[in-house]
Design a protein around this motif. Structure first.
Motif, PDB file in Angstrom:
ATOM      1  N   ARG A 106       0.884  -1.044  -0.171  1.00 68.01           N
ATOM      2  CA  ARG A 106      -0.180   0.032  -0.236  1.00 68.01           C
ATOM      3  C   ARG A 106       0.971   1.219  -0.185  1.00 68.01           C
ATOM      4  N   ILE A 107       1.995   1.466   0.449  1.00 73.97           N
ATOM      5  CA  ILE A 107       2.983   1.855   0.126  1.00 73.97           C
ATOM      6  C   ILE A 107       3.276   2.102  -0.541  1.00 73.97           C
ATOM      7  N   GLN A 108       3.831   1.265  -0.891  1.00 75.27           N
ATOM      8  CA  GLN A 108       4.618   1.228  -2.715  1.00 75.27           C
ATOM      9  C   GLN A 108       2.853   1.850  -3.384  1.00 75.27           C
ATOM     10  N   TRP A 109       1.850   1.604  -3.951  1.00 74.99           N
ATOM     11  CA  TRP A 109       0.634   1.875  -4.169  1.00 74.99           C
ATOM     12  C   TRP A 109       1.157   3.500  -4.539  1.00 74.99           C
ATOM     13  N   SER A 110       1.150   4.510  -2.868  1.00 73.60           N
ATOM     14  CA  SER A 110       0.938   5.649  -2.596  1.00 73.60           C
ATOM     15  C   SER A 110       2.575   6.428  -3.689  1.00 73.60           C
ATOM     16  N   ILE A 111       3.267   5.581  -3.543  1.00 76.16           N
ATOM     17  CA  ILE A 111       4.429   6.186  -4.311  1.00 76.16           C
ATOM     18  C   ILE A 111       4.229   6.598  -5.162  1.00 76.16           C
ATOM     19  N   ASP A 112       3.861   5.509  -6.255  1.00 78.67           N
ATOM     20  CA  ASP A 112       3.726   5.597  -7.646  1.00 78.67           C
ATOM     21  C   ASP A 112       2.194   6.435  -7.583  1.00 78.67           C
ATOM     22  N   GLU A 113       1.405   6.584  -7.082  1.00 77.63           N
ATOM     23  CA  GLU A 113      -0.006   7.221  -7.053  1.00 77.63           C
ATOM     24  C   GLU A 113       0.351   8.918  -7.180  1.00 77.63           C
ATOM     25  N   TYR A 114       0.965   9.202  -5.961  1.00 72.98           N
ATOM     26  CA  TYR A 114       1.045  10.248  -5.316  1.00 72.98           C
ATOM     27  C   TYR A 114       2.632  11.160  -6.431  1.00 72.98           C
ATOM     28  N   GLN A 115       3.828  10.279  -6.387  1.00 70.16           N
ATOM     29  CA  GLN A 115       4.467  10.698  -6.411  1.00 70.16           C
ATOM     30  C   GLN A 115       5.373  11.723  -5.266  1.00 70.16           C
ATOM     31  N   VAL A 116       5.139  10.672  -4.429  1.00 73.65           N
ATOM     32  CA  VAL A 116       6.177  11.087  -3.310  1.00 73.65           C
ATOM     33  C   VAL A 116       7.333   9.599  -2.623  1.00 73.65           C
ATOM     34  N   PRO A 117       8.073  10.562  -2.140  1.00 77.23           N
ATOM     35  CA  PRO A 117       8.580   9.384  -1.293  1.00 77.23           C
ATOM     36  C   PRO A 117       8.351   8.649  -0.224  1.00 77.23           C
ATOM     37  N   ALA A 118       8.646   7.869   0.181  1.00 75.54           N
ATOM     38  CA  ALA A 118       8.731   5.896   1.133  1.00 75.54           C
ATOM     39  C   ALA A 118       8.299   6.681   2.473  1.00 75.54           C
ATOM     40  N   LYS A 119       8.555   8.063   2.576  1.00 72.35           N
ATOM     41  CA  LYS A 119       8.609   8.521   3.900  1.00 72.35           C
ATOM     42  C   LYS A 119       7.048   9.231   4.444  1.00 72.35           C
ATOM     43  N   GLN A 120       6.662   9.276   3.192  1.00 73.95           N
ATOM     44  CA  GLN A 120       5.348  10.495   2.922  1.00 73.95           C
ATOM     45  C   GLN A 120       4.527   9.740   2.437  1.00 73.95           C
ATOM     46  N   ALA A 121       4.510   8.293   1.506  1.00 77.78           N
ATOM     47  CA  ALA A 121       3.921   7.851   1.045  1.00 77.78           C
ATOM     48  C   ALA A 121       3.180   7.165   2.513  1.00 77.78           C
ATOM     49  N   LYS A 122       4.446   6.650   3.830  1.00 77.98           N
ATOM     50  CA  LYS A 122       3.730   5.814   4.738  1.00 77.98           C
ATOM     51  C   LYS A 122       2.971   6.565   5.662  1.00 77.98           C
ATOM     52  N   LYS A 123       2.544   7.984   4.980  1.00 74.48           N
ATOM     53  CA  LYS A 123       2.213   8.933   6.230  1.00 74.48           C
ATOM     54  C   LYS A 123       0.670   9.202   5.676  1.00 74.48           C
ATOM     55  N   ILE A 124       0.896   8.792   4.359  1.00 78.10           N
ATOM     56  CA  ILE A 124      -0.705   9.092   3.498  1.00 78.10           C
ATOM     57  C   ILE A 124      -1.349   7.422   4.112  1.00 78.10           C
TER      58      ILE A 124
END
Length: 221
Positions: A132-150
Protein backbone atom coordinates in the motif's frame (compact mmCIF):
# COMPACT_ATOMS: atom_id res chain seq x y z
CA UNK A 1 -34.91 -8.35 -4.03
CA UNK A 2 -32.04 -6.25 -5.31
CA UNK A 3 -28.52 -7.62 -4.81
CA UNK A 4 -25.88 -5.27 -3.47
CA UNK A 5 -22.11 -5.57 -3.08
CA UNK A 6 -20.59 -3.19 -0.53
CA UNK A 7 -16.84 -2.66 -0.45
CA UNK A 8 -14.92 -1.34 2.54
CA UNK A 9 -11.18 -1.11 2.12
CA UNK A 10 -7.86 -0.13 3.54
CA UNK A 11 -6.29 2.76 1.70
CA UNK A 12 -4.26 1.54 -1.26
CA UNK A 13 -5.63 -2.00 -1.20
CA UNK A 14 -7.36 -1.66 -4.58
CA UNK A 15 -10.92 -1.83 -3.27
CA UNK A 16 -12.21 1.02 -5.41
CA UNK A 17 -10.82 -0.51 -8.61
CA UNK A 18 -12.27 -3.90 -7.67
CA UNK A 19 -15.65 -2.26 -7.13
CA UNK A 20 -15.53 -0.57 -10.50
CA UNK A 21 -14.44 -3.75 -12.27
CA UNK A 22 -17.09 -5.99 -10.68
CA UNK A 23 -19.81 -3.46 -11.54
CA UNK A 24 -18.62 -3.46 -15.16
CA UNK A 25 -18.48 -7.26 -15.29
CA UNK A 26 -21.97 -7.68 -13.84
CA UNK A 27 -23.32 -4.64 -15.71
CA UNK A 28 -24.84 -3.16 -12.58
CA UNK A 29 -24.75 0.33 -11.07
CA UNK A 30 -21.63 1.63 -9.32
CA UNK A 31 -21.76 4.27 -6.57
CA UNK A 32 -18.88 6.09 -4.93
CA UNK A 33 -18.36 9.79 -5.57
CA UNK A 34 -21.91 9.88 -6.92
CA UNK A 35 -23.17 9.62 -3.35
CA UNK A 36 -21.21 12.73 -2.35
CA UNK A 37 -22.71 14.60 -5.30
CA UNK A 38 -26.24 13.62 -4.29
CA UNK A 39 -25.66 14.57 -0.64
CA UNK A 40 -24.39 17.98 -1.72
CA UNK A 41 -27.45 18.46 -3.90
CA UNK A 42 -29.85 17.59 -1.08
CA UNK A 43 -28.11 19.56 1.67
CA UNK A 44 -27.13 22.58 -0.47
CA UNK A 45 -23.55 22.17 0.73
CA UNK A 46 -20.54 22.14 -1.59
CA UNK A 47 -19.20 18.78 -2.77
CA UNK A 48 -15.78 19.70 -1.37
CA UNK A 49 -17.27 20.28 2.08
CA UNK A 50 -19.31 17.07 1.98
CA UNK A 51 -16.25 15.13 0.83
CA UNK A 52 -14.22 16.47 3.74
CA UNK A 53 -16.72 15.65 6.47
CA UNK A 54 -17.47 12.19 5.09
CA UNK A 55 -13.81 11.25 5.36
CA UNK A 56 -13.51 11.57 9.14
CA UNK A 57 -15.64 11.69 12.26
CA UNK A 58 -17.06 15.08 13.28
CA UNK A 59 -14.92 16.97 15.73
CA UNK A 60 -14.95 20.26 17.56
CA UNK A 61 -12.57 22.73 16.04
CA UNK A 62 -12.53 24.48 19.41
CA UNK A 63 -12.93 22.60 22.70
CA UNK A 64 -15.96 23.56 24.77
CA UNK A 65 -14.74 24.55 28.21
CA UNK A 66 -14.67 27.47 30.58
CA UNK A 67 -13.27 30.49 28.82
CA UNK A 68 -14.45 29.47 25.32
CA UNK A 69 -16.49 32.18 23.69
CA UNK A 70 -20.12 31.63 22.79
CA UNK A 71 -19.29 32.06 19.10
CA UNK A 72 -16.56 29.42 19.17
CA UNK A 73 -18.80 26.97 20.98
CA UNK A 74 -21.69 27.64 18.62
CA UNK A 75 -19.41 27.11 15.61
CA UNK A 76 -18.16 23.78 16.94
CA UNK A 77 -21.64 22.45 17.61
CA UNK A 78 -22.84 23.70 14.22
CA UNK A 79 -20.07 21.71 12.54
CA UNK A 80 -21.10 18.55 14.39
CA UNK A 81 -24.76 19.15 13.54
CA UNK A 82 -23.89 19.51 9.86
CA UNK A 83 -21.83 16.33 9.95
CA UNK A 84 -24.70 14.38 11.49
CA UNK A 85 -27.11 15.80 8.93
CA UNK A 86 -24.81 14.75 6.11
CA UNK A 87 -24.55 11.23 7.50
CA UNK A 88 -28.35 11.06 7.82
CA UNK A 89 -28.64 11.98 4.13
CA UNK A 90 -25.96 9.43 3.24
CA UNK A 91 -27.90 6.77 5.16
CA UNK A 92 -31.11 7.58 3.29
CA UNK A 93 -29.42 7.68 -0.11
CA UNK A 94 -27.74 4.29 0.36
CA UNK A 95 -31.05 2.70 1.37
CA UNK A 96 -32.66 4.20 -1.73
CA UNK A 97 -29.88 2.97 -4.02
CA UNK A 98 -30.05 -0.54 -2.57
CA UNK A 99 -33.80 -0.58 -3.16
CA UNK A 100 -33.56 0.81 -6.69
CA UNK A 101 -31.39 -1.76 -8.49
CA UNK A 102 -28.53 -4.22 -8.15
CA UNK A 103 -25.41 -2.21 -7.46
CA UNK A 104 -21.92 -1.86 -5.99
CA UNK A 105 -21.39 0.71 -3.24
CA UNK A 106 -17.86 1.67 -2.19
CA UNK A 107 -17.23 2.84 1.38
CA UNK A 108 -19.71 5.20 3.11
CA UNK A 109 -20.47 2.69 5.92
CA UNK A 110 -22.73 0.93 3.42
CA UNK A 111 -22.08 -2.48 4.96
CA UNK A 112 -23.43 -1.23 8.29
CA UNK A 113 -26.34 0.72 6.84
CA UNK A 114 -27.44 -2.39 4.92
CA UNK A 115 -26.50 -4.92 7.61
CA UNK A 116 -30.06 -6.22 7.96
CA UNK A 117 -30.46 -6.79 4.22
CA UNK A 118 -29.95 -10.51 3.46
CA UNK A 119 -29.21 -9.75 -0.19
CA UNK A 120 -26.03 -7.82 0.55
CA UNK A 121 -22.51 -9.16 0.00
CA UNK A 122 -20.31 -7.05 2.25
CA UNK A 123 -16.62 -7.11 1.42
CA UNK A 124 -13.56 -5.68 3.16
CA UNK A 125 -10.32 -5.45 1.15
CA UNK A 126 -6.98 -5.26 2.89
CA UNK A 127 -3.38 -5.84 1.88
CA UNK A 128 0.20 -5.76 3.13
CA UNK A 129 1.19 -2.29 4.26
CA UNK A 130 4.39 -2.37 2.18
CA UNK A 131 2.34 -2.81 -0.98
CA UNK A 132 0.00 0.00 0.00
CA UNK A 133 2.93 2.31 0.64
CA UNK A 134 4.37 1.44 -2.77
CA UNK A 135 0.98 2.14 -4.36
CA UNK A 136 0.97 5.58 -2.70
CA UNK A 137 4.51 6.28 -3.92
CA UNK A 138 3.44 5.50 -7.49
CA UNK A 139 0.08 7.27 -7.23
CA UNK A 140 1.24 10.51 -5.61
CA UNK A 141 4.88 10.57 -6.73
CA UNK A 142 6.14 11.11 -3.19
CA UNK A 143 9.03 9.59 -1.19
CA UNK A 144 8.45 6.49 0.92
CA UNK A 145 8.29 8.36 4.24
CA UNK A 146 5.53 10.65 3.00
CA UNK A 147 3.69 7.76 1.35
CA UNK A 148 3.69 5.84 4.63
CA UNK A 149 2.23 8.87 6.39
CA UNK A 150 -0.52 9.15 3.77
CA UNK A 151 -1.47 5.49 4.23
CA UNK A 152 -1.53 5.80 8.02
CA UNK A 153 -3.58 9.01 7.99
CA UNK A 154 -6.13 7.74 5.47
CA UNK A 155 -6.64 4.49 7.36
CA UNK A 156 -7.02 6.41 10.63
CA UNK A 157 -9.61 8.73 9.08
CA UNK A 158 -11.65 5.85 7.70
CA UNK A 159 -11.46 4.00 11.00
CA UNK A 160 -12.60 7.04 13.02
CA UNK A 161 -15.46 7.79 10.65
CA UNK A 162 -16.72 4.19 10.58
CA UNK A 163 -16.43 3.64 14.31
CA UNK A 164 -18.06 6.98 15.21
CA UNK A 165 -21.18 6.35 13.14
CA UNK A 166 -21.52 2.58 13.57
CA UNK A 167 -20.04 1.90 17.01
CA UNK A 168 -18.35 -1.05 15.30
CA UNK A 169 -14.70 -1.86 14.70
CA UNK A 170 -13.59 -0.93 11.19
CA UNK A 171 -12.24 -4.00 9.42
CA UNK A 172 -13.65 -6.46 11.97
CA UNK A 173 -14.25 -9.74 10.06
CA UNK A 174 -17.51 -10.28 11.97
CA UNK A 175 -19.02 -7.32 10.13
CA UNK A 176 -18.43 -8.61 6.60
CA UNK A 177 -19.37 -11.48 4.31
CA UNK A 178 -15.86 -11.65 2.86
CA UNK A 179 -12.43 -10.46 3.94
CA UNK A 180 -10.12 -10.33 0.91
CA UNK A 181 -6.35 -9.96 1.11
CA UNK A 182 -5.54 -8.29 -2.20
CA UNK A 183 -1.87 -9.07 -1.67
CA UNK A 184 -2.79 -12.71 -2.19
CA UNK A 185 -5.39 -12.36 -4.95
CA UNK A 186 -5.18 -10.42 -8.19
CA UNK A 187 -7.88 -7.94 -9.12
CA UNK A 188 -9.18 -10.35 -11.77
CA UNK A 189 -9.32 -13.26 -9.31
CA UNK A 190 -11.15 -11.10 -6.79
CA UNK A 191 -13.65 -9.93 -9.39
CA UNK A 192 -14.31 -13.52 -10.46
CA UNK A 193 -14.84 -14.58 -6.84
CA UNK A 194 -17.31 -11.75 -6.21
CA UNK A 195 -19.12 -12.49 -9.46
CA UNK A 196 -19.61 -16.07 -8.28
CA UNK A 197 -20.99 -14.91 -4.94
CA UNK A 198 -23.31 -12.54 -6.78
CA UNK A 199 -24.54 -15.36 -9.04
CA UNK A 200 -25.20 -17.49 -5.96
CA UNK A 201 -27.29 -14.69 -4.45
CA UNK A 202 -29.20 -14.43 -7.72
CA UNK A 203 -29.87 -18.17 -7.60
CA UNK A 204 -27.45 -19.00 -10.40
CA UNK A 205 -25.52 -22.03 -9.18
CA UNK A 206 -22.10 -21.18 -10.56
CA UNK A 207 -20.11 -20.58 -7.38
CA UNK A 208 -17.97 -23.66 -7.98
CA UNK A 209 -16.93 -22.26 -11.35
CA UNK A 210 -14.70 -19.79 -9.55
CA UNK A 211 -12.51 -22.73 -8.50
CA UNK A 212 -13.15 -25.70 -10.78
CA UNK A 213 -11.04 -24.40 -13.67
CA UNK A 214 -8.05 -24.03 -11.36
CA UNK A 215 -8.74 -27.49 -9.90
CA UNK A 216 -8.81 -29.06 -13.37
CA UNK A 217 -5.60 -27.27 -14.28
CA UNK A 218 -3.82 -28.48 -11.12
CA UNK A 219 -4.95 -32.08 -11.71
CA UNK A 220 -4.35 -32.20 -15.44
CA UNK A 221 -1.26 -34.38 -15.17
Amino acid sequence: MKKVITIGREFGSGGREIGRRIAEKLQIAYYDQEIVTEIAKRTKLSEEYVERITEDRPYMSYPIHVGTSFYMGYYAYTEIDRSLSVFAEQHSIILELADRSDCVIVGRCADYILKDNPDVISVFCYSDVEERIQWSIDEYQVPAKQAKKIVQEKDAQRSRFYEFYTNQKWGNPRNYTLMINTSKMSTEETVQLLASFYDAKKGILTFKNAFENQYEKDNKY
